[in-house]
Write an enzyme that holds these catalytic residues in place. Structure first.
Site, PDB file in Angstrom:
ATOM      1  N   SER A 183       0.850  -1.193   0.000  1.00 20.91           N
ATOM      2  CA  SER A 183       0.000   0.000   0.000  1.00 20.91           C
ATOM      3  C   SER A 183       0.882   1.239   0.000  1.00 20.91           C
ATOM      4  CB  SER A 183      -0.892   0.017   1.245  1.00 20.91           C
ATOM      5  OG  SER A 183      -1.544   1.269   1.395  1.00 20.91           O
TER       6      SER A 183
ATOM      7  N   TYR B 196      -1.467  -0.662  10.198  1.00 19.68           N
ATOM      8  CA  TYR B 196      -1.504  -1.037   8.781  1.00 19.68           C
ATOM      9  C   TYR B 196      -0.264  -0.548   8.042  1.00 19.68           C
ATOM     10  CZ  TYR B 196      -3.402  -1.439   4.011  1.00 19.68           C
ATOM     11  OH  TYR B 196      -3.609  -1.764   2.691  1.00 19.68           O
TER      12      TYR B 196
ATOM     13  N   LYS C  13       2.644  -2.833   6.216  1.00 19.00           N
ATOM     14  CA  LYS C  13       2.899  -2.751   4.778  1.00 19.00           C
ATOM     15  C   LYS C  13       4.334  -2.296   4.495  1.00 19.00           C
ATOM     16  CE  LYS C  13      -1.031  -4.175   3.127  1.00 19.00           C
ATOM     17  NZ  LYS C  13      -1.133  -5.536   2.542  1.00 19.00           N
TER      18      LYS C  13
END
Length: 262
Positions: A147, A160, A164
């Site tokens: 991402s 998150y 990533k």
């Protein structure tokens, strides 16, 4: 012809998180270029629909294996299915992952560890299991899906974004370990029109995201699938250990959650 290098005839691929969104678009793109598939996701119903569409649209063989890939014990069956059904494994797309945003003080160590497990450990383990089969054949390509928030910053994305970012650097490290027979790369999407994104967007947030994206639109799942197809095929044969940023030129995080100063 150069266009022939995008073909995957005679090859077999695994795609995780394949029932919807980026995973489904990727499965269709790989099969459309000639690959047979093993696909997996939690929803048996959605996965069956995807498998039927792949078969009807492309004529390629598809093995659908519903599973919760958070459970590492579910991963060997994907590799075994490719080997037993197709006699080979050439492409692995580690697409499964995701973690909802959460304010920092509401993010527990357990939440961070679960984000790391789902986004990093699962990709690591499937790659580790797949590598011997790929090495015994013609080699191949592993593509991880990360991402833009793995390199950008904004409030609410500590779990998150950290996961990533780890996935991105793990990709570089594994690429060195598995060269030259297996190429390992990562695609880093920006804001993509998916059901998952739709769950957190209202019209005002959507327009803000568009205005903060140089391409002045949100991405389509086909944009990501095209990048994955390039990296999976011989068209990307001289690319390994790299990040393909498919984000409309994004240079700042563009999903402001409006979290206040503490």
């Amino acid at each position: 012809m150069l266009s022939d290098t995008f073909r995957l005839d005679g090859r077999a691929a695994i795609v995780t998180g394949a029932s919807r969104g980026i995973g489904a678009a990727t499965a269709l793109a790989l099969a459309g270029s000639g690959a047979d598939l093993v696909v997996s996701a939690r929803s048996a119903e959605d996965l069956a629909s995807l498998a039927a569409k792949v078969g009807n649209d492309t004529g390629r063989r598809v093995v659908a294996l519903p599973a919760d890939l958070n459970d590492l014990a579910s991963l060997p069956q994907l590799v075994d299915a490719a080997k037993s059904t197709f006699g080979r494994l050439d492409v692995v797309v580690n697409n499964v992952g995701g973690t909802m945003p959460r304010p920092f003080l509401d993010t527990s160590p357990g939440y961070l560890e679960r984000a790391f497990h789902f986004n990093v450990t699962v990709a690591f383990e499937l790659t580790r299991l797949a590598a011997p089969v790929m090495l015994a054949g013609d080699g191949g390509s592993v593509i991880n899906v990360a991402s833009a928030i793995g390199r950008l910053v904004d409030r609410g994305f500590v779990a998150y974004g950290t996961a990533k970012a780890a996935l991105i650097h793990m990709t570089r490290l594994i690429a060195v370990d598995l060269a030259p027979k297996i190429r390992v790369n990562v695609v880093a999407p920006g804001a993509i029109e998916t059901e998952a994104l739709g769950t957190v967007l209202n019209d005002e947030m959507r327009q803000t995201m568009i205005s903060m994206t140089p391409a002045r639109r949100l991405g389509r799942v086909e944009d990501i699938a095209a990048g994955i197809l390039f990296l999976a095929s011989d068209a990307g044969s001289y690319v390994t250990g790299k990040v393909l940023e498919v984000d409309g030129g994004q240079i700042v995080a563009n999903l402001p959650l409006g979290l206040p100063d503490l």
